[in-house]
Design an enzyme around this catalytic site. Structure first.
Site, PDB file in Angstrom:
ATOM      1  N   HIS A   1       0.865  -1.101  -0.031  1.00 43.22           N
ATOM      2  CA  HIS A   1       0.089  -0.004  -0.126  1.00 43.22           C
ATOM      3  C   HIS A   1       0.711   1.224  -0.034  1.00 43.22           C
ATOM      4  O   HIS A   1       0.795   2.019  -0.823  1.00 43.22           O
ATOM      5  CB  HIS A   1      -0.951   0.118   1.250  1.00 43.22           C
ATOM      6  CG  HIS A   1      -1.595   1.061   1.460  1.00 43.22           C
ATOM      7  ND1 HIS A   1      -3.030   1.007   0.856  1.00 43.22           N
ATOM      8  CD2 HIS A   1      -1.472   2.702   1.783  1.00 43.22           C
ATOM      9  CE1 HIS A   1      -3.690   2.262   0.915  1.00 43.22           C
ATOM     10  NE2 HIS A   1      -2.738   3.158   1.756  1.00 43.22           N
ATOM     11  N   GLU A   2       1.707   1.406   1.052  1.00 40.89           N
ATOM     12  CA  GLU A   2       2.745   2.586   1.002  1.00 40.89           C
ATOM     13  C   GLU A   2       3.690   2.695  -0.072  1.00 40.89           C
ATOM     14  O   GLU A   2       3.803   3.676  -0.510  1.00 40.89           O
ATOM     15  CB  GLU A   2       3.492   2.602   2.233  1.00 40.89           C
ATOM     16  CG  GLU A   2       2.595   2.650   3.778  1.00 40.89           C
ATOM     17  CD  GLU A   2       1.444   3.601   3.690  1.00 40.89           C
ATOM     18  OE1 GLU A   2       1.750   4.720   2.956  1.00 40.89           O
ATOM     19  OE2 GLU A   2       0.449   3.409   4.436  1.00 40.89           O
TER      20      GLU A   2
ATOM     21  N   HIS B   1       1.633   4.469  -2.780  1.00 38.13           N
ATOM     22  CA  HIS B   1       1.717   5.901  -2.703  1.00 38.13           C
ATOM     23  C   HIS B   1       3.358   6.571  -2.945  1.00 38.13           C
ATOM     24  O   HIS B   1       3.452   7.243  -3.452  1.00 38.13           O
ATOM     25  CB  HIS B   1       1.755   6.219  -1.147  1.00 38.13           C
ATOM     26  CG  HIS B   1      -0.015   6.249  -0.595  1.00 38.13           C
ATOM     27  ND1 HIS B   1      -0.763   7.085  -1.212  1.00 38.13           N
ATOM     28  CD2 HIS B   1      -0.389   5.596   0.339  1.00 38.13           C
ATOM     29  CE1 HIS B   1      -1.763   6.921  -0.409  1.00 38.13           C
ATOM     30  NE2 HIS B   1      -1.708   6.009   0.463  1.00 38.13           N
TER      31      HIS B   1
ATOM     32  N   GLU C   1      -4.548   8.110  -2.924  1.00 38.47           N
ATOM     33  CA  GLU C   1      -5.194   6.688  -2.250  1.00 38.47           C
ATOM     34  C   GLU C   1      -5.416   5.410  -3.604  1.00 38.47           C
ATOM     35  O   GLU C   1      -5.122   4.271  -3.391  1.00 38.47           O
ATOM     36  CB  GLU C   1      -6.410   6.960  -1.567  1.00 38.47           C
ATOM     37  CG  GLU C   1      -6.722   5.722  -0.322  1.00 38.47           C
ATOM     38  CD  GLU C   1      -5.645   5.503   0.605  1.00 38.47           C
ATOM     39  OE1 GLU C   1      -4.659   6.382   0.521  1.00 38.47           O
ATOM     40  OE2 GLU C   1      -5.955   4.561   1.076  1.00 38.47           O
TER      41      GLU C   1
HETATM   42 ZN    ZN Z   1      -3.272   5.189   2.146  1.00 38.40          ZN
END
Ligand code: ZN
Length: 506
Positions: free
Chosen positions: A270-271, A274, A300
């Site tokens: 997830h990170e 980003h 996101e």
């Molecule tokens: Zn996030």
């Protein structure tokens, strides 16, 4: 003004912006340090350092000279072609400047103080499962957020003024319309999953996964999908985040739980998603809107896309499961790929948003979106929150939180004054599904390539279609330009149906 004069004015403006953005980046680095390796006793001095920098940035970014320079540029040749980088920078800096100028220094200071106290009170109240300890602080935060919305001004709904800080251009009406259609399909879909009576063997991912092996495995996967470790780092924290410090330096974090595999691994993906966005921004525009992310929702979308649409796909695990079995022989050597795949895609209602699966997660957000809008419009008061929360939660999920720590006090956002922020999480899911469907059209062999460990073509597609534009287009327009259609819940529902239909036989 002469063209030459205009470009000199523009240079002056960008120089000033880069200066305060560089100062802000120093603050980001201090903040990263605070949340990763800072010794405990440094906390008080760190607050002083951070608030000094925040004050300096606020002062410089709202200085009258910036307004004068913008005033000269707004009607110049540089602003005529709306998609040209200079015009984008002038437009977006003006927008931020106008908003920032509306808030007095006293207001900003008061909000900082009240939300800092609010977070402190929230932490205590959550531990003690006692909402009454939090209530007086939350009342103050809400009153200030209402004041902030009134100061910003709005056309239709007071809540619009607050969403705009996180998802520029979005309104209660526009987001509400998309969410309403989404919820209408999501609710019966979840019910069908529950009624199927089928459940994966969840204990597979709750076995012992040694932290050292988790770290090596997660780092390898983040690298494989395209996070550049020569321009970034992965470290440990309690609440994972990504911080794009500046050109060539993007920090991502995760946390390790030796008895729950998904936390660290999917947190890291997830990170990294980003981070790949931050690393994909044009460094020559550092500090300027052309080199910055469009909105929190689009940010996101990038993290969810890599975490879920890629990282929780069967194709991904065809490539990575043999590695996982080598790293975690005790837990996984006797587990079949299909069983593991289903265990990491287990759908079931639960109380905590951050632990929710891809299907129920969106309902957690819609609930918060409806509640915070009602709070800002004074349709409900802070004291009503626990009762309203539990009633809504029961109607959304069919289960009732046993206490407020598992209910209305689980998230830090409201105590920190982050109202209007929640919808960006579900918007991220919707944008992600819509972008991904288009990428799959353009790159029809994508899944086959995932199974071979090749993710470069998708990363390149995202770099070119999304990252490279910076803030050239507002989110709403970017989605339409990239996918040919306005934002809709249809691609997300199609994705969920195609993925979970076979797993649950629905
Ligand atoms: Zn996030």
């Amino acid at each position: 003004m002469s063209t030459n004069g205009t470009s000199q004015t523009y240079e002056k403006l960008t120089k000033r912006i880069r200066e305060y953005q560089t100062l802000g980046a120093c603050g980001s680095l201090l903040s990263w340090d605070e949340h990763t390796i800072m010794p405990q006793k440094g906390a008080e001095f760190r607050s002083e350092q951070l608030s000094l920098i925040a004050g300096m940035v606020h002062e410089r970014s709202t200085a009258p000279e910036i307004g004068d320079l913008l005033g000269e540029l707004q009607n110049s040749d540089l602003a005529t072609r709306p998609e040209a980088p200079e015009a984008v920078n002038i437009r977006e800096v003006s927008r931020e400047f106008q908003k920032g100028r509306k808030l007095s220094k006293e207001f900003v200071e008061e909000l900082t103080l009240v939300t800092s106290q609010g977070q402190h009170a929230w932490k205590k109240a959550r531990e003690k499962k006692d909402f009454s300890l939090f209530l007086p602080y939350l009342e103050k935060v809400i009153a200030l957020k209402i004041k902030q919305a009134e100061t910003y001004g709005y056309e239709q709904d007071r809540y619009d003024a607050l969403i705009d800080d996180y998802e520029p251009g979005a309104t209660f009406e526009s987001v509400g319309k998309v969410f309403a259609g989404f919820r209408e399909e999501l609710t019966p879909f979840l019910k069908a999953i529950q009624d199927s009576g089928k459940k994966p063997k969840r204990e597979i991912i709750e076995r012992h996964f040694p932290v050292g092996a988790q770290e090596t495995f997660a780092t390898g996967a983040a690298k494989a999908i395209g996070f550049d470790f020569k321009a970034g780092r992965l470290d440990v924290t309690t609440h994972p985040f990504c911080s794009g410090i500046g050109p060539g330096d993007t920090r991502i974090t995760t946390r390790y739980n030796p008895n729950h595999f998904p936390d660290a691994f999917f947190g890291a993906l997830h990170e990294a998603g980003h981070g790949i966005y931050e690393q994909g921004l044009d460094t020559s525009y550092f500090g300027l809107p052309m080199g910055q992310a469009v909105s929190l929702g689009i940010h996101e979308s990038q993290s969810r896309l890599w975490e879920n649409l890629v990282g929780r796909s069967k194709a991904f695990w065809k490539r990575f499961y043999p590695d996982a079995q080598r790293y975690f022989p005790q837990a996984l050597s006797a587990v079949a790929l299909d069983d593991f795949y289903w265990a990491v895609n287990d759908v079931r209602p639960s109380f905590i948003r951050v632990e929710a699966d891809e299907v129920t997660y969106n309902l957690h957000i819609i609930l918060r979106f409806e509640m915070e809008r009602a709070l800002i419009n004074e349709e409900i008061s802070a004291a009503d929150i626990p009762a309203v929360w539990n009633e809504k939660f029961t109607s959304f999920f069919g289960i009732t939180p046993p206490d407020d720590s598992l209910g209305c006090m689980q998230d830090v956002h409201w105590s920190a004054g982050l109202m209007g922020y929640f919808p960006t999480y579900a918007l991220g899911n919707l944008y992600a599904a819509q972008f991904f469907a288009k990428a799959l059209e353009d790159l029809p062999n994508m899944y086959e390539n995932f199974a071979k460990g090749e993710f470069g073509e998708l990363k390149k597609w995202l770099n070119e279609n999304i990252h490279a534009h910076g803030q050239r287009y507002p989110a709403e327009k970017l989605v339409e330009l990239v996918t040919g259609k306005p934002l809709s819940h249809a691609p997300e529902m199609k994705y969920l149906n195609e993925k979970y239909g076979p797993l649950y036989g629905i």
